[in-house]
Design a protein around this motif. Structure first.
Motif, PDB file in Angstrom:
ATOM      1  N   ARG A  56       0.982  -8.564   5.658  1.00  0.00           N
ATOM      2  CA  ARG A  56       0.067  -8.392   6.779  1.00  0.00           C
ATOM      3  C   ARG A  56       0.492  -9.233   7.972  1.00  0.00           C
ATOM      4  NH1 ARG A  56      -4.298  -5.329   5.697  1.00  0.00           N
ATOM      5  NH2 ARG A  56      -4.672  -4.860   3.482  1.00  0.00           N
ATOM      6  N   GLY A  57       1.222 -10.307   7.697  1.00  0.00           N
ATOM      7  CA  GLY A  57       1.721 -11.137   8.791  1.00  0.00           C
ATOM      8  C   GLY A  57       2.733 -10.427   9.670  1.00  0.00           C
ATOM      9  N   ILE A  58       3.308  -9.329   9.182  1.00  0.00           N
ATOM     10  CA  ILE A  58       4.237  -8.555  10.005  1.00  0.00           C
ATOM     11  C   ILE A  58       3.704  -7.137  10.246  1.00  0.00           C
ATOM     12  CG2 ILE A  58       6.274  -9.875   9.295  1.00  0.00           C
ATOM     13  CD1 ILE A  58       6.980  -7.513   7.442  1.00  0.00           C
ATOM     14  N   GLY A  59       2.384  -6.976  10.125  1.00  0.00           N
ATOM     15  CA  GLY A  59       1.776  -5.700  10.432  1.00  0.00           C
ATOM     16  C   GLY A  59       1.904  -4.655   9.341  1.00  0.00           C
ATOM     17  N   SER A  60       2.160  -5.070   8.117  1.00  0.00           N
ATOM     18  CA  SER A  60       2.248  -4.156   6.990  1.00  0.00           C
ATOM     19  C   SER A  60       1.202  -4.584   5.965  1.00  0.00           C
ATOM     20  CB  SER A  60       3.662  -4.166   6.393  1.00  0.00           C
ATOM     21  OG  SER A  60       3.796  -3.223   5.353  1.00  0.00           O
ATOM     22  N   SER A  61       1.334  -4.154   4.732  1.00  0.00           N
ATOM     23  CA  SER A  61       0.428  -4.576   3.663  1.00  0.00           C
ATOM     24  C   SER A  61       1.052  -4.235   2.327  1.00  0.00           C
ATOM     25  CB  SER A  61      -0.938  -3.892   3.786  1.00  0.00           C
ATOM     26  OG  SER A  61      -0.864  -2.551   3.353  1.00  0.00           O
ATOM     27  N   LEU A  62       0.375  -4.615   1.270  1.00  0.00           N
ATOM     28  CA  LEU A  62       0.866  -4.321  -0.075  1.00  0.00           C
ATOM     29  C   LEU A  62       0.857  -2.817  -0.365  1.00  0.00           C
ATOM     30  CD1 LEU A  62       1.969  -6.111  -2.313  1.00  0.00           C
ATOM     31  CD2 LEU A  62      -0.333  -6.241  -3.285  1.00  0.00           C
ATOM     32  N   ASP A  63       0.143  -2.055   0.437  1.00  0.00           N
ATOM     33  CA  ASP A  63       0.178  -0.591   0.293  1.00  0.00           C
ATOM     34  C   ASP A  63       1.583  -0.044   0.521  1.00  0.00           C
ATOM     35  OD1 ASP A  63      -2.527  -0.693  -0.122  1.00  0.00           O
ATOM     36  OD2 ASP A  63      -3.079   0.067   1.857  1.00  0.00           O
ATOM     37  N   ALA A  64       2.428  -0.789   1.230  1.00  0.00           N
ATOM     38  CA  ALA A  64       3.782  -0.343   1.560  1.00  0.00           C
ATOM     39  C   ALA A  64       4.812  -0.769   0.522  1.00  0.00           C
ATOM     40  CB  ALA A  64       4.188  -0.873   2.932  1.00  0.00           C
ATOM     41  N   ALA A  65       4.367  -1.391  -0.577  1.00  0.00           N
ATOM     42  CA  ALA A  65       5.312  -1.871  -1.592  1.00  0.00           C
ATOM     43  C   ALA A  65       6.029  -0.712  -2.261  1.00  0.00           C
ATOM     44  CB  ALA A  65       4.591  -2.712  -2.636  1.00  0.00           C
ATOM     45  N   VAL A  66       7.342  -0.827  -2.385  1.00  0.00           N
ATOM     46  CA  VAL A  66       8.127   0.191  -3.095  1.00  0.00           C
ATOM     47  C   VAL A  66       8.539  -0.288  -4.480  1.00  0.00           C
ATOM     48  CG1 VAL A  66       8.949   1.402  -1.047  1.00  0.00           C
ATOM     49  CG2 VAL A  66      10.240  -0.568  -1.895  1.00  0.00           C
ATOM     50  N   THR A  67       8.654  -1.597  -4.671  1.00  0.00           N
ATOM     51  CA  THR A  67       8.894  -2.149  -6.008  1.00  0.00           C
ATOM     52  C   THR A  67       8.157  -3.473  -6.166  1.00  0.00           C
ATOM     53  OG1 THR A  67      10.940  -3.286  -5.319  1.00  0.00           O
ATOM     54  CG2 THR A  67      11.193  -1.120  -6.394  1.00  0.00           C
TER      55      THR A  67
ATOM     56  N   LEU B  84       6.977 -13.147  -8.974  1.00  0.00           N
ATOM     57  CA  LEU B  84       6.900 -11.772  -8.509  1.00  0.00           C
ATOM     58  C   LEU B  84       7.841 -11.531  -7.342  1.00  0.00           C
ATOM     59  CD1 LEU B  84       5.250  -9.092  -8.880  1.00  0.00           C
ATOM     60  CD2 LEU B  84       3.761  -9.934  -7.044  1.00  0.00           C
ATOM     61  N   ASP B  85       8.670 -10.490  -7.453  1.00  0.00           N
ATOM     62  CA  ASP B  85       9.536 -10.059  -6.356  1.00  0.00           C
ATOM     63  C   ASP B  85       9.034  -8.716  -5.843  1.00  0.00           C
ATOM     64  OD1 ASP B  85      11.305 -12.179  -6.122  1.00  0.00           O
ATOM     65  OD2 ASP B  85      12.597 -11.440  -7.720  1.00  0.00           O
ATOM     66  N   VAL B  86       8.768  -8.643  -4.549  1.00  0.00           N
ATOM     67  CA  VAL B  86       8.208  -7.443  -3.925  1.00  0.00           C
ATOM     68  C   VAL B  86       9.128  -6.977  -2.803  1.00  0.00           C
ATOM     69  CG1 VAL B  86       6.265  -6.476  -2.629  1.00  0.00           C
ATOM     70  CG2 VAL B  86       5.843  -8.137  -4.467  1.00  0.00           C
ATOM     71  N   THR B  87       9.395  -5.685  -2.779  1.00  0.00           N
ATOM     72  CA  THR B  87      10.087  -5.041  -1.670  1.00  0.00           C
ATOM     73  C   THR B  87       9.160  -3.976  -1.108  1.00  0.00           C
ATOM     74  OG1 THR B  87      12.239  -5.399  -2.713  1.00  0.00           O
ATOM     75  CG2 THR B  87      12.149  -3.760  -0.959  1.00  0.00           C
ATOM     76  N   ALA B  88       9.113  -3.858   0.224  1.00  0.00           N
ATOM     77  CA  ALA B  88       8.247  -2.884   0.878  1.00  0.00           C
ATOM     78  C   ALA B  88       9.062  -2.100   1.899  1.00  0.00           C
ATOM     79  CB  ALA B  88       7.056  -3.578   1.539  1.00  0.00           C
ATOM     80  N   SER B  89       8.445  -1.102   2.491  1.00  0.00           N
ATOM     81  CA  SER B  89       9.148  -0.259   3.457  1.00  0.00           C
ATOM     82  C   SER B  89       8.217   0.151   4.587  1.00  0.00           C
ATOM     83  CB  SER B  89       9.704   0.992   2.772  1.00  0.00           C
ATOM     84  OG  SER B  89      10.321   1.854   3.716  1.00  0.00           O
ATOM     85  N   ARG B  90       8.775   0.309   5.781  1.00  0.00           N
ATOM     86  CA  ARG B  90       8.012   0.822   6.928  1.00  0.00           C
ATOM     87  C   ARG B  90       7.844   2.337   6.853  1.00  0.00           C
ATOM     88  NH1 ARG B  90       5.376  -3.168   9.841  1.00  0.00           N
ATOM     89  NH2 ARG B  90       6.802  -4.900  10.288  1.00  0.00           N
ATOM     90  N   HIS B  91       8.602   2.994   6.006  1.00  0.00           N
ATOM     91  CA  HIS B  91       8.584   4.448   5.949  1.00  0.00           C
ATOM     92  C   HIS B  91       7.428   4.955   5.085  1.00  0.00           C
ATOM     93  CE1 HIS B  91      12.508   4.838   7.908  1.00  0.00           C
ATOM     94  NE2 HIS B  91      12.882   3.805   7.192  1.00  0.00           N
ATOM     95  N   PRO B  92       6.973   6.175   5.303  1.00  0.00           N
ATOM     96  CA  PRO B  92       5.986   6.768   4.400  1.00  0.00           C
ATOM     97  C   PRO B  92       6.539   6.828   2.974  1.00  0.00           C
ATOM     98  CG  PRO B  92       6.219   8.083   6.406  1.00  0.00           C
ATOM     99  CD  PRO B  92       7.330   7.073   6.424  1.00  0.00           C
ATOM    100  N   LEU B  93       5.656   6.650   2.010  1.00  0.00           N
ATOM    101  CA  LEU B  93       6.065   6.626   0.610  1.00  0.00           C
ATOM    102  C   LEU B  93       5.758   7.965  -0.050  1.00  0.00           C
ATOM    103  CD1 LEU B  93       4.709   3.116  -0.487  1.00  0.00           C
ATOM    104  CD2 LEU B  93       6.779   3.680   0.807  1.00  0.00           C
ATOM    105  N   GLU B  94       6.674   8.388  -0.917  1.00  0.00           N
ATOM    106  CA  GLU B  94       6.487   9.616  -1.680  1.00  0.00           C
ATOM    107  C   GLU B  94       6.864   9.345  -3.129  1.00  0.00           C
ATOM    108  OE1 GLU B  94       8.520  14.053  -2.126  1.00  0.00           O
ATOM    109  OE2 GLU B  94       8.746  12.940  -0.240  1.00  0.00           O
ATOM    110  N   ALA B  95       5.954   9.645  -4.034  1.00  0.00           N
ATOM    111  CA  ALA B  95       6.219   9.433  -5.461  1.00  0.00           C
ATOM    112  C   ALA B  95       7.229  10.446  -5.965  1.00  0.00           C
ATOM    113  CB  ALA B  95       4.930   9.532  -6.258  1.00  0.00           C
ATOM    114  N   VAL B  96       8.130   9.977  -6.840  1.00  0.00           N
ATOM    115  CA  VAL B  96       9.110  10.849  -7.486  1.00  0.00           C
ATOM    116  C   VAL B  96       8.916  10.718  -8.986  1.00  0.00           C
ATOM    117  CG1 VAL B  96      11.549  11.357  -7.851  1.00  0.00           C
ATOM    118  CG2 VAL B  96      10.755  10.611  -5.589  1.00  0.00           C
ATOM    119  N   ASN B  97       8.568  11.833  -9.626  1.00  0.00           N
ATOM    120  CA  ASN B  97       8.305  11.835 -11.059  1.00  0.00           C
ATOM    121  C   ASN B  97       8.871  13.128 -11.643  1.00  0.00           C
ATOM    122  OD1 ASN B  97       7.231  11.944 -13.672  1.00  0.00           O
ATOM    123  ND2 ASN B  97       5.256  11.085 -13.058  1.00  0.00           N
ATOM    124  N   PRO B  98       9.766  13.041 -12.619  1.00  0.00           N
ATOM    125  CA  PRO B  98      10.341  14.256 -13.214  1.00  0.00           C
ATOM    126  C   PRO B  98       9.338  15.118 -13.971  1.00  0.00           C
ATOM    127  CG  PRO B  98      11.687  12.321 -13.716  1.00  0.00           C
ATOM    128  CD  PRO B  98      10.394  11.813 -13.160  1.00  0.00           C
TER     129      PRO B  98
END
Length: 387
Positions: free
Chosen positions: A189-200, A250-264
């Motif tokens: 949130r300090g950089i205008g994002s949130s945990l909602d943007a976490a990719v891993t 805990l190691d967290v990586t996030a992204s500015r891009h929209p997220l899309e789930a990938v599931n086979p």
């Protein structure tokens, strides 16, 4: 945009041909490097050896990294994230490695992830270092956060320590886990994002917490997936973490891009707080995989690390395929192997050569105390680029 192996014209430490991993890969203006320790070829013994204490080993590892970055047209000023895998035996001397890092990077501030591992594949190694770099480097933010030019946000390792450095929720894994997630959210949130943007979200706990680890599900469900997509996740057990009383890192990586789930098409993930893969921009971030039957939930091939690796990489290829990618798009693999699997671990290289493709992903390997399912001998954290 294709992946290219980084091939330095001069790399005096050892011959790097013939492995099932690359020294590092470039993707556009960025580079992902394998983990590098102080290993080097000794002509007298005809063997790969590791020499020196923590300071010498860190200097050698960073010298290798510098040579690889140079071959990619990059420098330490372009590094966005550093991951230092530190052994339990080397933990007390870790400040020496931190001093070497500070000397090398100067005013530049990449995000720093510190993973405490039981051992490394070279028994004498105290530290193995991997880096991500991108032309122009990262935008540094408060709290050690670094944002790469492609919109990937790297957080430093989050520990359950308060502002005074004291352990919070002592003896309570779920309390510490919740604190780490809340701290990660504040950093984002300090950089205008949130945990909602976490990719891993990759977490490291101890064997003593294995029986209560399931309780973290409720903590994750409350705090993750707010944008409709849970991150990829992995959990590894280490015999010791950063400080006494710390039950999770805990190691967290996030992204500015929209997220899309990938599931086979694996129904088991419908009730879990993590996703097989997350598409974000041109990247595919994935959960950790082990030898699990996705339909029956049974662990496969107990006691056989090579057969387990076959299943594990098969699952990774399924996720890649679901994202419209293939093994040639695999960018990075981190392999955690249990002590019981070490004697046959060399056979995993044959599995990789058979299932993966050149230019071979960047790779790091470490020895853990165990995995969340006691039957598992190996877990792999993968990441890929999308065609």
């Amino acid at each position: 945009m294709t992946l290219q192996a980084i091939r330095p014209s001069r790399f005096p430490w050892f011959r790097y041909d013939g492995y099932s991993f690359s020294l590092g890969l470039t993707h556009g203006d960025g580079a992902w490097l394998s983990g590098h320790s102080a290993s080097e070829y000794d002509p007298e013994s005809g063997r790969i050896v590791v020499r020196g204490g923590m300071t010498d080993q860190a200097r050698t590892a960073y010298a290798k990294i510098g040579a690889i970055l140079d071959a990619a047209g990059l420098s330490f000023a372009d590094v966005t994230r550093v991951t230092e895998n530190v052994t339990v035996a080397g933990l007390d001397a870790y400040q020496e490695a931190a001093a070497v890092r500070a000397e090398i990077f100067g005013e530049h501030r990449p995000a720093v992830s510190t993973v405490i591992v039981d051992r490394l594949l070279r028994p004498a190694a105290f530290i193995e270092i991997e880096v991500h770099a991108s032309a122009g480097g990262a935008t540094a933010a408060a709290g050690g956060v670094a944002e790469a030019p492609d919109g990937t946000i790297f957080l430093p390792t989050v520990l359950p320590l308060d502002e005074q450095g004291d352990v919070v929720a002592e003896g309570d894994l779920t309390g510490q886990y919740a604190y780490c997630l809340e701290r990660a959210d504040l950093l984002l949130r300090g950089i205008g994002s949130s945990l909602d943007a976490a990719v891993t979200t990759y977490d490291y706990t101890t064997p003593a917490t294995r029986d209560v680890y399931r309780r973290t599900h409720a903590v994750r469900k409350e705090r993750l997936g707010g944008a409709g997509v849970y991150p990829g996740a992995g959990g590894i057990l280490m015999s010791r973490l950063h400080r006494p009383g710390v039950l999770v890192a805990l190691d967290v990586t996030a992204s500015r891009h929209p997220l899309e789930a990938v599931n086979p098409g694996w129904a088991r993930y419908d009730t879990l707080t993590y996703t097989p893969g997350v598409r974000a921009g041109g990247m595919l971030w994935m959960s950790g995989f082990a030898a699990l039957d996705m339909e029956t939930q049974q662990a496969l091939h107990p006691g056989d690390v090579v057969a387990q690796a076959e299943v594990t990489y098969g699952a990774i290829l399924r996720v890649l395929d679901a994202a419209g990618a293939g093994p040639e798009h695999l960018l990075s693999t981190i392999e955690y192997v249990c002590p019981e699997g070490l004697s046959a671990y060399r056979g995993v290289a044959d599995v990789r050569k058979r299932l993966l493709r050149e230019p071979w992903p960047a790779s790091t390997g470490a020895i853990c105390a165990g995995l969340l399912r006691p039957e598992f001998l190996i877990e792999v954290f993968p990441a890929a680029v999308l065609p």
